[in-house]
Design a protein around this motif. Structure first.
Motif, PDB file in Angstrom:
ATOM      1  N   TYR A 117       0.880  -1.231  -0.082  1.00 35.07           N
ATOM      2  CA  TYR A 117       0.037   0.010   0.120  1.00 35.07           C
ATOM      3  C   TYR A 117       0.893   1.284   0.131  1.00 35.07           C
ATOM      4  CZ  TYR A 117      -3.700  -2.975   0.625  1.00 35.07           C
ATOM      5  OH  TYR A 117      -4.816  -4.155   0.597  1.00 35.07           O
ATOM      6  N   THR A 140      -1.793   5.866   2.191  1.00 38.93           N
ATOM      7  CA  THR A 140      -2.897   5.162   2.842  1.00 38.93           C
ATOM      8  C   THR A 140      -3.389   5.521   4.113  1.00 38.93           C
ATOM      9  OG1 THR A 140      -2.321   3.242   1.252  1.00 38.93           O
ATOM     10  CG2 THR A 140      -3.916   2.634   2.904  1.00 38.93           C
ATOM     11  N   ASP A 141      -4.615   5.739   4.372  1.00 41.91           N
ATOM     12  CA  ASP A 141      -5.072   6.153   5.699  1.00 41.91           C
ATOM     13  C   ASP A 141      -4.833   5.089   6.718  1.00 41.91           C
ATOM     14  OD1 ASP A 141      -6.952   8.624   6.627  1.00 41.91           O
ATOM     15  OD2 ASP A 141      -7.508   6.715   7.778  1.00 41.91           O
ATOM     16  N   GLU A 196      -6.781   4.235   9.294  1.00 43.96           N
ATOM     17  CA  GLU A 196      -7.811   3.452   9.521  1.00 43.96           C
ATOM     18  C   GLU A 196      -7.865   2.342   8.686  1.00 43.96           C
ATOM     19  OE1 GLU A 196      -9.644   4.039  12.164  1.00 43.96           O
ATOM     20  OE2 GLU A 196      -8.319   5.927  12.838  1.00 43.96           O
ATOM     21  N   LYS A 197      -7.643   2.667   7.459  1.00 38.03           N
ATOM     22  CA  LYS A 197      -7.681   1.689   6.520  1.00 38.03           C
ATOM     23  C   LYS A 197      -6.569   0.153   6.942  1.00 38.03           C
ATOM     24  CE  LYS A 197      -7.625  -0.163   1.668  1.00 38.03           C
ATOM     25  NZ  LYS A 197      -7.282   0.343   0.381  1.00 38.03           N
ATOM     26  N   ILE A 198      -5.455   0.737   7.354  1.00 43.26           N
ATOM     27  CA  ILE A 198      -4.499  -0.142   7.737  1.00 43.26           C
ATOM     28  C   ILE A 198      -5.132  -0.975   9.211  1.00 43.26           C
ATOM     29  CG2 ILE A 198      -2.227  -0.605   8.753  1.00 43.26           C
ATOM     30  CD1 ILE A 198      -1.864   0.532   5.984  1.00 43.26           C
ATOM     31  N   LYS A 199      -5.778  -0.176   9.893  1.00 45.72           N
ATOM     32  CA  LYS A 199      -6.170  -0.888  11.115  1.00 45.72           C
ATOM     33  C   LYS A 199      -7.327  -1.896  10.492  1.00 45.72           C
ATOM     34  CE  LYS A 199      -6.492   3.092  13.854  1.00 45.72           C
ATOM     35  NZ  LYS A 199      -7.048   3.729  15.014  1.00 45.72           N
ATOM     36  N   GLU A 200      -8.138  -1.727  10.014  1.00 44.21           N
ATOM     37  CA  GLU A 200      -9.219  -2.378   9.495  1.00 44.21           C
ATOM     38  C   GLU A 200      -8.679  -3.898   9.054  1.00 44.21           C
ATOM     39  OE1 GLU A 200     -11.953  -0.798   6.382  1.00 44.21           O
ATOM     40  OE2 GLU A 200     -12.334   0.719   7.776  1.00 44.21           O
ATOM     41  N   MET A 201      -7.592  -3.809   8.400  1.00 46.37           N
ATOM     42  CA  MET A 201      -7.025  -4.859   7.651  1.00 46.37           C
ATOM     43  C   MET A 201      -6.570  -5.825   8.772  1.00 46.37           C
ATOM     44  SD  MET A 201      -5.371  -3.871   4.231  1.00 46.37           S
ATOM     45  CE  MET A 201      -4.588  -2.104   4.624  1.00 46.37           C
ATOM     46  N   ASN A 202      -6.246  -5.319   9.866  1.00 46.21           N
ATOM     47  CA  ASN A 202      -5.494  -6.043  11.114  1.00 46.21           C
ATOM     48  C   ASN A 202      -4.397  -6.941  10.675  1.00 46.21           C
ATOM     49  OD1 ASN A 202      -5.647  -6.998  13.589  1.00 46.21           O
ATOM     50  ND2 ASN A 202      -6.985  -8.541  13.068  1.00 46.21           N
TER      51      ASN A 202
END
Ligand code: XMP
Length: 523
Positions: free
Chosen positions: A32, A36-37, A39-45
């Protein structure tokens, strides 16, 4: 959910390589952009995050950066080169221009008690390439590797699971690079390693079935590695709901059209509808009198789209149009990474505009080329197809300089067949005799036809025939290349055979040009 390690791309040249190495270690990895934000990274865990190298200086104002929060998520972060400097800079270390620039193989001392460096030697070679250096590690970090000129070749904060390394473990010149990345994913990120091609194939078959249901899928099959593996995978998943249209444009290598038919046609091993369109004459007619390279490419690409549309319209509406897109296409088209890769002329046709379909399906979208090949073997495709060298979409059209005619196609097909046969044979013999690959082994090799005719003598007759050009290059990424040092006796044998066996040729030349300034193909 598949375990995933994320690579955050800061524009370095080895970024895809980092992701490939992680996957080779058995862990799925995606790239990425640093834009890339979080929050998006966090969502991907993700199980781990790797920050790549890049061309900038992290202490300059407009340089790529990332929010400090990234280092507070509790997810292990590994910074490489620029990524290491950025981590240190953000967390309070000192990064500045190095008094001595390190470039190339560098002797490095390691603290082998570090989780990153377990099971490697205390002193070994790494690959360095940096102007800036970490003068002082950030508070809380311990220095775990150094070189003569680099006091902080690696630093870690084990508690916060943060690791910074100045060298490039993804590059093969780093002696224990593979082990270090493997240590990172297993010892630090505690991955189990669930990325395997047999599982991928199994899971993809299920996913395709779920997505397609009873729908119909249409695929343009070129006979290249990507579309062939896509065909194999789709066929295993949905059988006759898949129709493959194979356009033989008459610009394929010798026997290639029949080989594709043998594998995927009614007598082959795959359950699917196979449509072969013999469009050779149609192409020769369209190309008659055309010698400008871009025009030729355009005609070949457009004609393909028209023929594909005609066939698709005979079949009627379909639900999905399948494409053999692979992960580097996704990254390079700017959806994933940031590295500046420029490919202008490689997408020949584009999408057909009159084919009636609802959605695009791209079953290989997540795979690197070497993974596509492994999946191909899993699916039972023959090795000669799976390990085929790259072949351009416009085919021999760009290997015949000037106007394309049926007779010139025959000449270049026959010459190329002889050339590949002799090179393959010499490589095989070398390997048998020496137990390893020849160092001249080219990554791409083919014959092309110049539009030069010259005077020769054969028997007692004067000839006025064509000159064939042999090309063989060594390359890592096909963006730059060098000519390969094929042994003289191999070239000599190829020359003799081409002159004796291919009518219309009286001269054979070997192309020494590197890329740049040349390109790999002739046009
Ligand atoms: P060049 O000639 O640009 O080639 O140095 C670099 C690599 O790309 C392949 N190539 C193509 N592939 N469509 C393709 O799918 C094309 O139009 C095309 N032109 C070149 C070439 O074979 C080499 O591997």
């Amino acid at each position: 959910m598949r375990e995933t390690v994320i690579v955050i791309d800061f524009g370095g040249q080895y970024n895809q390589l980092v992701a490939r190495r992680v996957r080779e270690a058995g862990v799925y990895c995606e790239i990425y952009s640093y834009k890339t934000d979080i929050e998006k990274i966090k969502e991907m865990n993700p199980k781990g995050i790797i920050l790549t190298g890049g061309p900038n200086s992290c202490y300059e104002e407009d340089s790529p950066t990332y929010t400090k929060e990234l280092f507070e998520l509790g997810i292990p972060v590994l910074g490489l080169c620029y990524g290491a400097q950025l981590m240190q800079h953000i967390l309070g270390g000192k990064v500045e221009k190095a008094p001595v620039r390190e470039y190339g193989k560098t002797e490095t001392s390691f603290d082998v008690n570090s989780k990153l460096f377990t099971d490697i030697e205390g002193v070994s070679t790494t690959w360095m390439s940096h102007f800036d250096y970490i003068k002082e590690a950030a508070p809380g970090f311990k220095v775990v590797a150094h070189t003569k000129d680099c006091p902080v070749a690696a630093a870690e904060d084990e508690e916060r699971k943060l690791y910074a390394i100045q060298f490039h473990p993804e590059v093969l010149h780093t002696q224990y690079g593979k082990e270090i990345l493997s240590n990172y994913v297993y010892n630090v990120c505690e991955c189990k390693g669930d990325w395997k091609m047999d599982t991928f194939v199994e899971e993809s078959i299920k996913a395709i079935r779920d997505k397609v249901g009873n729908g119909k899928v249409l695929l343009a099959l070129s006979g290249g590695v990507d579309s062939s593996v896509a065909a194999g995978l789709l066929s295993k998943a949905i059988g006759k709901q898949l129709t493959c249209v194979f356009v033989d444009h008459g610009l394929l290598r010798k026997n290639e059209g029949d080989e594709v038919e043998e594998i995927f046609g009614p007598n082959g091993n795959y359950d699917l509808n196979f449509v072969r369109v013999n469009a050779q004459q149609r192409y020769y007619d369209k190309l008659s009198g055309v010698s400008e390279p871009e025009n030729k490419r355009k005609i070949i690409g457009e004609e393909f789209i028209r023929i594909f549309e005609e066939e698709a319209n005979k079949i009627g509406a379909v639900d999905f149009l399948a494409q053999g897109t692979i992960y580097p296409d996704v990254v390079e088209s700017g959806l994933g990474g940031e590295s500046a890769v420029i490919k202008s002329h490689h997408n020949v046709g584009g999408l057909p505009d009159t084919v009636d379909f609802k959605e695009i399906i791209e079953p290989l979208r997540d795979l690197f080329k070497d993974e596509v090949r492994k999946a191909g073997l899993e699916l039972g495709l023959p090795e000669y197809l799976v390990f085929r060298q790259p072949f351009p979409g416009p085919g021999l059209g760009v290997r015949i300089v000037g106007e394309v005619t049926e007779d010139k196609v025959r000449i270049v097909q026959d010459a190329d067949f002889i050339y590949r046969e002799e090179v393959d044979n010499a490589l095989k013999v070398y390997k048998e005799e020496n137990g390893e690959e020849a160092d001249w082994k080219p990554d791409q090799y083919f014959a092309a036809l110049t539009n030069m005719q010259s005077v020769g003598v054969m028997g007692d007759e004067r000839t006025y025939d064509f000159a064939v050009c042999l090309r063989a290059v060594k390359t890592v990424d096909f963006m730059t290349a060098e000519s390969s040092e094929i042994p003289y006796e191999v070239l000599n044998k190829v020359m003799t055979r081409i002159i004796n066996e291919v009518k219309g040729v009286n001269r054979v030349m070997y192309d020494l040009t590197s890329k740049p300034p040349g390109t790999i193909e002739m046009e």
